[in-house]
Enzyme design. Structure first.
Site, PDB file in Angstrom:
ATOM      1  N   HIS A  72       0.853  -1.199   0.000  1.00 34.40           N
ATOM      2  CA  HIS A  72       0.000   0.000   0.000  1.00 34.40           C
ATOM      3  C   HIS A  72       0.885   1.244   0.000  1.00 34.40           C
ATOM      4  O   HIS A  72       1.924   1.251   0.657  1.00 34.40           O
ATOM      5  CB  HIS A  72      -0.900   0.015   1.256  1.00 34.40           C
ATOM      6  CG  HIS A  72      -2.105  -0.867   1.129  1.00 34.40           C
ATOM      7  ND1 HIS A  72      -3.170  -0.822   2.006  1.00 34.40           N
ATOM      8  CD2 HIS A  72      -2.409  -1.833   0.223  1.00 34.40           C
ATOM      9  CE1 HIS A  72      -4.074  -1.704   1.638  1.00 34.40           C
ATOM     10  NE2 HIS A  72      -3.628  -2.337   0.566  1.00 34.40           N
ATOM     11  N   TYR A 195      -9.349   5.356   7.548  1.00 32.54           N
ATOM     12  CA  TYR A 195      -9.673   5.683   8.941  1.00 32.54           C
ATOM     13  C   TYR A 195     -10.672   6.836   8.915  1.00 32.54           C
ATOM     14  O   TYR A 195     -10.439   7.843   8.247  1.00 32.54           O
ATOM     15  CB  TYR A 195      -8.422   6.144   9.691  1.00 32.54           C
ATOM     16  CG  TYR A 195      -7.373   5.082   9.917  1.00 32.54           C
ATOM     17  CD1 TYR A 195      -6.447   4.750   8.924  1.00 32.54           C
ATOM     18  CD2 TYR A 195      -7.305   4.388  11.121  1.00 32.54           C
ATOM     19  CE1 TYR A 195      -5.481   3.773   9.128  1.00 32.54           C
ATOM     20  CE2 TYR A 195      -6.339   3.412  11.335  1.00 32.54           C
ATOM     21  CZ  TYR A 195      -5.443   3.113  10.339  1.00 32.54           C
ATOM     22  OH  TYR A 195      -4.491   2.141  10.549  1.00 32.54           O
ATOM     23  N   PRO A 288      -5.038  -0.859  18.534  1.00 29.26           N
ATOM     24  CA  PRO A 288      -4.675  -1.202  17.150  1.00 29.26           C
ATOM     25  C   PRO A 288      -4.816  -0.050  16.138  1.00 29.26           C
ATOM     26  O   PRO A 288      -4.524  -0.227  14.971  1.00 29.26           O
ATOM     27  CB  PRO A 288      -5.620  -2.354  16.805  1.00 29.26           C
ATOM     28  CG  PRO A 288      -6.710  -2.288  17.780  1.00 29.26           C
ATOM     29  CD  PRO A 288      -6.192  -1.613  18.999  1.00 29.26           C
ATOM     30  N   LYS A 292       0.293  -1.227  15.123  1.00 30.07           N
ATOM     31  CA  LYS A 292       1.642  -1.448  15.643  1.00 30.07           C
ATOM     32  C   LYS A 292       1.842  -2.780  16.353  1.00 30.07           C
ATOM     33  O   LYS A 292       2.976  -3.216  16.541  1.00 30.07           O
ATOM     34  CB  LYS A 292       1.989  -0.320  16.639  1.00 30.07           C
ATOM     35  CG  LYS A 292       2.208   1.017  15.965  1.00 30.07           C
ATOM     36  CD  LYS A 292       3.442   0.982  15.080  1.00 30.07           C
ATOM     37  CE  LYS A 292       3.357   2.012  13.969  1.00 30.07           C
ATOM     38  NZ  LYS A 292       3.915   1.502  12.729  1.00 30.07           N
ATOM     39  N   TYR A 378       3.664   5.698  11.123  1.00 30.07           N
ATOM     40  CA  TYR A 378       2.790   4.609  10.667  1.00 30.07           C
ATOM     41  C   TYR A 378       3.591   3.566   9.874  1.00 30.07           C
ATOM     42  O   TYR A 378       3.458   2.365  10.087  1.00 30.07           O
ATOM     43  CB  TYR A 378       1.674   5.173   9.781  1.00 30.07           C
ATOM     44  CG  TYR A 378       0.526   4.213   9.525  1.00 30.07           C
ATOM     45  CD1 TYR A 378       0.610   3.218   8.543  1.00 30.07           C
ATOM     46  CD2 TYR A 378      -0.651   4.291  10.261  1.00 30.07           C
ATOM     47  CE1 TYR A 378      -0.423   2.332   8.318  1.00 30.07           C
ATOM     48  CE2 TYR A 378      -1.704   3.415  10.029  1.00 30.07           C
ATOM     49  CZ  TYR A 378      -1.580   2.438   9.060  1.00 30.07           C
ATOM     50  OH  TYR A 378      -2.616   1.555   8.836  1.00 30.07           O
TER      51      TYR A 378
HETATM   52  P1  FAS Z   1       0.046 -13.414  20.967  1.00 31.50           P
HETATM   53  O1  FAS Z   1      -1.010 -13.047  21.972  1.00 31.50           O
HETATM   54  O2  FAS Z   1      -0.295 -13.432  19.522  1.00 31.50           O
HETATM   55  O3  FAS Z   1       0.620 -14.868  21.320  1.00 31.50           O
HETATM   56  C1  FAS Z   1       0.809 -15.258  22.676  1.00 31.50           C
HETATM   57  C2  FAS Z   1       0.608 -16.760  22.720  1.00 31.50           C
HETATM   58  O4  FAS Z   1       0.908 -17.210  24.055  1.00 31.50           O
HETATM   59  C3  FAS Z   1      -0.836 -17.144  22.418  1.00 31.50           C
HETATM   60  O5  FAS Z   1      -0.871 -18.124  21.403  1.00 31.50           O
HETATM   61  C4  FAS Z   1      -1.338 -17.699  23.754  1.00 31.50           C
HETATM   62  O6  FAS Z   1      -2.258 -18.774  23.580  1.00 31.50           O
HETATM   63  C5  FAS Z   1      -0.041 -18.178  24.396  1.00 31.50           C
HETATM   64  N1  FAS Z   1      -0.125 -18.282  25.861  1.00 31.50           N
HETATM   65  C6  FAS Z   1      -0.778 -17.457  26.711  1.00 31.50           C
HETATM   66  N2  FAS Z   1      -0.655 -17.906  27.979  1.00 31.50           N
HETATM   67  C7  FAS Z   1       0.100 -19.040  27.917  1.00 31.50           C
HETATM   68  C8  FAS Z   1       0.567 -19.964  28.880  1.00 31.50           C
HETATM   69  N3  FAS Z   1       0.247 -19.845  30.182  1.00 31.50           N
HETATM   70  N4  FAS Z   1       1.326 -21.016  28.467  1.00 31.50           N
HETATM   71  C9  FAS Z   1       1.634 -21.174  27.148  1.00 31.50           C
HETATM   72  N5  FAS Z   1       1.203 -20.322  26.169  1.00 31.50           N
HETATM   73  C10 FAS Z   1       0.449 -19.279  26.571  1.00 31.50           C
HETATM   74  N6  FAS Z   1      -2.666  -5.700  16.249  1.00 31.50           N
HETATM   75  C11 FAS Z   1      -2.742  -4.935  15.133  1.00 31.50           C
HETATM   76  O7  FAS Z   1      -1.722  -4.352  14.749  1.00 31.50           O
HETATM   77  N7  FAS Z   1      -3.915  -4.806  14.433  1.00 31.50           N
HETATM   78  C12 FAS Z   1      -5.067  -5.439  14.820  1.00 31.50           C
HETATM   79  O8  FAS Z   1      -6.112  -5.306  14.186  1.00 31.50           O
HETATM   80  C13 FAS Z   1      -5.030  -6.247  15.966  1.00 31.50           C
HETATM   81  N8  FAS Z   1      -6.144  -6.917  16.358  1.00 31.50           N
HETATM   82  C14 FAS Z   1      -6.093  -7.663  17.493  1.00 31.50           C
HETATM   83  C15 FAS Z   1      -7.230  -8.355  17.941  1.00 31.50           C
HETATM   84  C16 FAS Z   1      -7.209  -9.092  19.124  1.00 31.50           C
HETATM   85  C17 FAS Z   1      -8.447  -9.814  19.580  1.00 31.50           C
HETATM   86  C18 FAS Z   1      -6.011  -9.157  19.884  1.00 31.50           C
HETATM   87  C19 FAS Z   1      -5.959  -9.909  21.191  1.00 31.50           C
HETATM   88  C20 FAS Z   1      -4.874  -8.521  19.441  1.00 31.50           C
HETATM   89  C21 FAS Z   1      -4.895  -7.768  18.240  1.00 31.50           C
HETATM   90  N9  FAS Z   1      -3.757  -7.117  17.762  1.00 31.50           N
HETATM   91  C22 FAS Z   1      -3.795  -6.353  16.662  1.00 31.50           C
HETATM   92  C23 FAS Z   1      -2.481  -7.250  18.432  1.00 31.50           C
HETATM   93  C24 FAS Z   1      -1.866  -8.558  18.003  1.00 31.50           C
HETATM   94  O9  FAS Z   1      -1.611  -8.528  16.623  1.00 31.50           O
HETATM   95  C25 FAS Z   1      -0.606  -8.762  18.812  1.00 31.50           C
HETATM   96  O10 FAS Z   1       0.194  -7.591  18.770  1.00 31.50           O
HETATM   97  C26 FAS Z   1       0.215  -9.952  18.350  1.00 31.50           C
HETATM   98  O11 FAS Z   1      -0.611 -11.069  18.366  1.00 31.50           O
HETATM   99  C27 FAS Z   1       1.410 -10.084  19.286  1.00 31.50           C
HETATM  100  O12 FAS Z   1       1.981 -11.323  19.086  1.00 31.50           O
HETATM  101  P2  FAS Z   1       2.545 -12.152  20.336  1.00 31.50           P
HETATM  102  O13 FAS Z   1       3.385 -11.257  21.173  1.00 31.50           O
HETATM  103  O14 FAS Z   1       3.119 -13.390  19.775  1.00 31.50           O
HETATM  104  O15 FAS Z   1       1.276 -12.443  21.255  1.00 31.50           O
HETATM  105  C1  PHB Z   2      -6.481  -4.622   9.994  1.00 33.65           C
HETATM  106  O1  PHB Z   2      -6.390  -4.768   8.747  1.00 33.65           O
HETATM  107  O2  PHB Z   2      -6.903  -5.541  10.753  1.00 33.65           O
HETATM  108  C2  PHB Z   2      -6.052  -3.322  10.617  1.00 33.65           C
HETATM  109  C3  PHB Z   2      -5.543  -2.319   9.818  1.00 33.65           C
HETATM  110  C4  PHB Z   2      -5.144  -1.118  10.400  1.00 33.65           C
HETATM  111  C5  PHB Z   2      -5.277  -0.960  11.779  1.00 33.65           C
HETATM  112  C6  PHB Z   2      -5.790  -1.987  12.575  1.00 33.65           C
HETATM  113  C7  PHB Z   2      -6.193  -3.169  11.987  1.00 33.65           C
HETATM  114  O3  PHB Z   2      -4.883   0.200  12.364  1.00 33.65           O
END
Ligand code: FAS
Ligand code: PHB
Length: 385
Positions: A72, A195, A288, A292, A378
Site C-alpha cells: 500500500h 480511517y 490497534p 503497531k 505509521y
Molecule cells: P500473541 O497473543 O499473539 O501470542 C501469545 C501466545 O501465548 C498465544 O498463542 C497464547 O495462547 C499463548 N499463551 C498465553 N498464555 C500461555 C501460557 N500460560 N502457556 C503457554 N502459552 C500461553 N494488532 C494490530 O496491529 N492490528 C489489529 O487489528 C489487531 N487486532 C487484534 C485483535 C485481538 C483480539 C487481539 C488480542 C490482538 C490484536 N492485535 C492487533 C495485536 C496482536 O496482533 C498482537 O500484537 C500480536 O498477536 C502479538 O503477538 P505475540 O506477542 O506473539 O502475542
Molecule cells: C487490519 O487490517 O486488521 C487493521 C488495519 C489497520 C489498523 C488496525 C487493523 O490500524
C-alpha cells in the site's frame, strides 16, 4: 527435557523467535497452551511495516507474502465532507503492506523450524534469576513435565505467566471505548486502509484479499456483539465511512466473523529479569489504531534473537544486557503513536476534544510536516530506533 531456549507462547513473537534461533543452530522448544488450530484461526493484525516485511523476507518467510500481500502507498483519512489520501511513498519513500497476521502465522508454522508443544497447561517459570532456569508444565497427554533451559523467552501475551516473573513497573491506560471488528465476504470498497472520524464514532475499512473486507467500528466498552445485527453494523459503517459522499460507496456483504476488542495500552519495564526476556504482547499492548501490535512483536524479536544467539552460543551477554533498553525505545514510540492516532480519531463526550481532533485531522492532511510525522510513525521507524 533440556533445550537452549524455552519459549512460552506460539504466537508470532514465539514462532518467529524459534525460527530465527533455528536458522542459527540454537535449540528451542515452544510451549503453547492452545491448540495449533486455535492459534492459526485467530483474526488479528493486518498491516506489516516495511522493516517487518524485510525481516520476514531475509528469514526465508517472504514467498507467499510477496505473492499474496498488497503493498500500500498510504492510507485515507476521512471525516464528514472530507476524504484525504496520505501517500507515504511520496512523503518518506516507504510504506506498509497489507498481509494478515493469520497468514504470517501460517508461514511460520509451514517453515517447520519451531518445535512446539501445543495444548499444554499449568506452565510455571522457575529460577529465572539464575543461570539454570526451568519451566514446569503439564503436556497434552496430562503428564507433568520439566524443561530445563539456558534462557526463557516470555512470548505468552499480556495474560501469560511470564510478565509476572519480571519485577518492575507496569504502565497501563485503558480507553473509554472498544472496537467491534468484522470480517466480510465482500470486495473492499477502498483500495487502501481508510480511517474515519465521525460524530457517531470511529470506523476503519481494511481488507484481507480482493474478496474479503476487514472493518471495525467504535463501540462502548462492554458491548455485547450480539446486540449488533449485520444490518446495524453495515448501516453504522456506511454512515461513519461516508457512503454516498463525493461519489464513494460502501458495498455491504455477508459477515463471517464479528468480535469486540477492548482498547488498552500497557508497557512492562524492564523487559528482562535474569535469564527471562519478554517479547511481543507479553511486554506491551497498544490500541490497534496505529497498526503497531504485530510490528512491535517482530521488532522485539529482531533484537532478541541475536541477543540470545550470542548469549547461548558464545556466552556473550552484551546484546542481552542491552535488549530491554533498546527495545523499550521503540515500544514507547509506538505506544505514543498508537495513543495519538486513537485519541485523534475516537469520539468522547467532550465537544472541546472533538474540535481538537478535527483540527489535528485538518493539519495532518494539509501540512507536509504533519503528514510526514504521521507517515514515518505509521510506516515504522528503522529497527533499532
Ligand atoms: P500473541 O497473543 O499473539 O501470542 C501469545 C501466545 O501465548 C498465544 O498463542 C497464547 O495462547 C499463548 N499463551 C498465553 N498464555 C500461555 C501460557 N500460560 N502457556 C503457554 N502459552 C500461553 N494488532 C494490530 O496491529 N492490528 C489489529 O487489528 C489487531 N487486532 C487484534 C485483535 C485481538 C483480539 C487481539 C488480542 C490482538 C490484536 N492485535 C492487533 C495485536 C496482536 O496482533 C498482537 O500484537 C500480536 O498477536 C502479538 O503477538 P505475540 O506477542 O506473539 O502475542
Ligand atoms: C487490519 O487490517 O486488521 C487493521 C488495519 C489497520 C489498523 C488496525 C487493523 O490500524
Amino acid at each position: 527435557m533440556r533445550t537452549q531456549v524455552a519459549i512460552i507462547g506460539a504466537g508470532p513473537a514465539g514462532m518467529l523467535l524459534a525460527h530465527l534461533l533455528h536458522r542459527s543452530g540454537v535449540d528451542a522448544v515452544v510451549l503453547e497452551t492452545r491448540s495449533q488450530e486455535y492459534v492459526a484461526s485467530r483474526i488479528r493484525a493486518g498491516i506489516l511495516e516495511q522493516s517487518s516485511v524485510d525481516l520476514l523476507t531475509s528469514a526465508g518467510l517472504g514467498d507467499r507474502l510477496h505473492a499474496e500481500g498488497f503493498a500500500h502507498r498510504g492510507i485515507y483519512l476521512r471525516w464528514p465532507g472530507e476524504r484525504h489520501h496520505l501517500d507515504f511513498v511520496d512523503l518518506i519513500g516507504r510504506s506498509v503492506w497489507l498481509y494478515g497476521q493469520t497468514e504470517v502465522q501460517k508461514d511460520l508454522v509451514a517453515a517447520g523450524t519451531a518445535s512446539v508443544e501445543y495444548d499444554v497447561s499449568d506452565v510455571a517459570l522457575h529460577e529465572v534469576a539464575t543461570d539454570r532456569p526451568y519451566v514446569t508444565y503439564v503436556d497434552a497427554s496430562g503428564t507433568a513435565r520439566r524443561l530445563d533451559a539456558s534462557v526463557i523467552a516470555g512470548c505468552d501475551g499480556s495474560f501469560g505467566p511470564s510478565r509476572a516473573e519480571v519485577p518492575g513497573k507496569t504502565w497501563e491506560r485503558t480507553y473509554p471505548y472498544s472496537w467491534l471488528g468484522v470480517l466480510a465476504d465482500v470486495p473492499p470498497s477502498t483500495d487502501e486502509v481508510m480511517y474515519a472520524w465521525h460524530p457517531e464514532g470511529f470506523a476503519l475499512h481494511s481488507m484481507r484479499s480482493p474478496t474479503v473486507s476487514r472493518l471495525y467500528l467504535q463501540v462502548p466498552n462492554g458491548t455485547d456483539v450480539r446486540s449488533w445485527s449485520d444490518q446495524r453494523i453495515w448501516e453504522a459503517l456506511a454512515t461513519r465511512l461516508g457512503h454516498g459522499q463525493d461519489g464513494w460507496k460502501l458495498t455491504p456483504g455477508p459477515i463471517t466473523e464479528k468480535s469486540v476488542l477492548p482498547m488498552r495500552s500497557f508497557v512492562q519495564t524492564p523487559m528482562r529479569h535474569g535469564r527471562l526476556l519478554l517479547a511481543g504482547d507479553a511486554a506491551h499492548i497498544v490500541p490497534p489504531t496505529g497498526a503497531k501490535g504485530l510490528n512491535l512483536a517482530i521488532a522485539d524479536v529482531a533484537l532478541l534473537a541475536p541477543a540470545l544467539i550470542a548469549l547461548v552460543k558464545e556466552n556473550d551477554p552484551t546484546l542481552a544486557d542491552r535488549y530491554s533498553g533498546d527495545a523499550a525505545r521503540r515500544v514507547w514510540r509506538c505506544t505514543h503513536f498508537s495513543w495519538w492516532m486513537t485519541t485523534m480519531l475516537h469520539l468522547g463526550d467532550d465537544p472541546f476534544d472533538a474540535e481538537l481532533q478535527l483540527s489535528q485531522l485538518r493539519w495532518v492532511t494539509s501540512s507536509e510536516a504533519g503528514a510526514t510525522g504521521l507517515a514515518e510513525n505509521y510506516a515504522g521507524l528503522p529497527i533499532g530506533f
